[in-house]
Enzyme design. Structure first.
Site, PDB file in Angstrom:
ATOM      1  CB  CYS A 158      -0.881   0.022   0.995  1.00  0.00           C
ATOM      2  SG  CYS A 158       0.101  -0.229   2.732  1.00  0.00           S
ATOM      3  CG  HIS A 253      -0.122   4.957   3.842  1.00  0.00           C
ATOM      4  ND1 HIS A 253      -0.714   4.677   5.541  1.00  0.00           N
ATOM      5  CD2 HIS A 253      -0.155   3.509   3.525  1.00  0.00           C
ATOM      6  CE1 HIS A 253      -0.741   3.550   5.307  1.00  0.00           C
ATOM      7  NE2 HIS A 253      -0.247   2.463   4.791  1.00  0.00           N
TER       8      HIS A 253
END
Length: 363
Positions: A158, A253
């Site tokens: 990710c 993120h």
């Protein structure tokens, strides 16, 4: 009879499994008909098995509440119900490798969110906008497994989604050295603040295994299918060094990245390359594909998780703060949604690509 492909979710009660289920609600091509999880959940309805652990911000879809959860270890039985499966099982790496290949050997394609098979040489690890051609390695994997339609395909880690697409868009300028620091949300660990109260107001400067993945996985994505070796051969550059930090954010993120280029692009050239970058998902207009893959934000204080994480329903990448650097050539900040683009959504887009390419069909 629905013409949609019947989908099973392996590990459907966990956070990524829940994200798969919420993303697939009303999907035009796929329908969740089967959910499998650990033996302790088997035999309960999905609603009972999840109980008060539903972690999505949208309600549990009505269509799945009364599906009776199957035992994920009963491979033949689960596989007989579906056209293909998404895998989000929570097991050791070796157990995941084994069970995903067992499903593939029942002639059931497996699209996995797990990291276990990311370095299996004949398993494609794909960001559909970047390396859709890597699906060609599936023919060699089928030879090894002895299957005609069963295989495993995976999506990458990710955290790399916040900078690997950017570096891909800049390929013509030949980036050769990259320093990245990622600031990673707690949902990446399958947690909410309720589960992990010690993360409130806290930063942890370590996420097990994450730095190695962040440095190496982009090179595999930029690699090529070697027909003699019957596998993916990773690229050798750019060299990436990374630090990964857990921060008190639920989803999203963020990456702070420094880049050296062999060719010397202008800021205008770099921004133009970002906003014009698109790939096969956009050409094919796949259901989950963002219309705009990468957006560039001019404001000094963007991208922000609070404002930008859901860009293109969480499937787009946001970039900002592109500026010249005194040590490196350029630096920027990138942001991606870690459980949508970075996990379940990225896997759904891979499955859509596989269907469009003819790898996933009705059984």
């Amino acid at each position: 009879m629905s013409e949609k492909l019947k989908v099973g979710i392996l590990g459907g009660t966990g956070m990524v499994g829940q994200r798969f289920i919420s993303l697939l609600e009303n999907h035009p091509w796929f329908e969740v008909t089967t959910i499998a999880a650990s033996p302790r959940s088997a035999g309960k309805t999905y609603e009972q098995a999840v109980g008060d652990r539903w972690k999505m911000d949208t309600p549990m879809p009505e269509a799945v509440k009364n599906i009776v959860v199957m035992n994920v270890n009963e491979v033949e039985q689960v596989a007989s119900q579906v056209d293909f499966v998404f895998s989000a099982v929570d097991m050791t790496k070796e157990e995941i490798k084994k069970i995903e290949e067992e499903y593939a050997k029942t002639e059931t394609p497996v699209v996995s969110n797990n990291s276990a098979h990311r370095w299996t040489p004949d398993v494609p690890m794909v960001v559909p906008e970047i390396n859709p051609q890597h699906m060609e390695v599936i023919k060699y994997q089928k030879e090894r497994l002895g299957t005609t339609r069963g295989f495993v395909a995976v999506k990458p880690n990710c955290s790399i989604q916040s900078y690997a697409p950017v570096l891909t868009a800049w390929k013509e300028f030949e980036p050769y050295e990259v320093v990245a620091t990622t600031y990673q949300a707690i949902s990446g660990a399958g947690k909410t603040f309720k589960d992990w109260p010690e993360m409130v107001g806290n930063i942890i400067p370590y996420i097990g295994g994450e730095e190695e993945k962040s440095e190496k996985e982009p090179l595999r994505i930029w690699g090529h299918v070697d027909d003699e070796k019957k596998q993916i051969v990773p690229a050798e550059s750019p060299v990436i060094t990374c630090q990964c930090i857990r921060v008190p954010v639920l989803n999203g993120h963020t990456a702070a990245v420094f880049v050296k280029f062999k060719k010397k692009p202008t800021k205008e050239q770099l921004i133009e390359a970002l906003v014009n970058y698109s790939g096969v998902p956009q050409e094919l207009n796949l259901p989950s594909a963002p219309k705009q893959f990468i957006q560039y934000l001019e404001e000094d204080n963007r991208p922000q998780v609070g404002m930008d994480v859901n860009f293109e329903h969480g499937m787009g990448i946001s970039v900002g703060r592109l500026r010249e650097d005194t040590v490196y050539d350029w630096k920027f900040v990138g942001l991606s949604h870690n459980t949508v683009r970075g996990a379940a959504g990225g896997a759904v887009l891979c499955a859509e690509l596989l269907k469009a390419q003819g790898y996933i069909t009705k059984k």
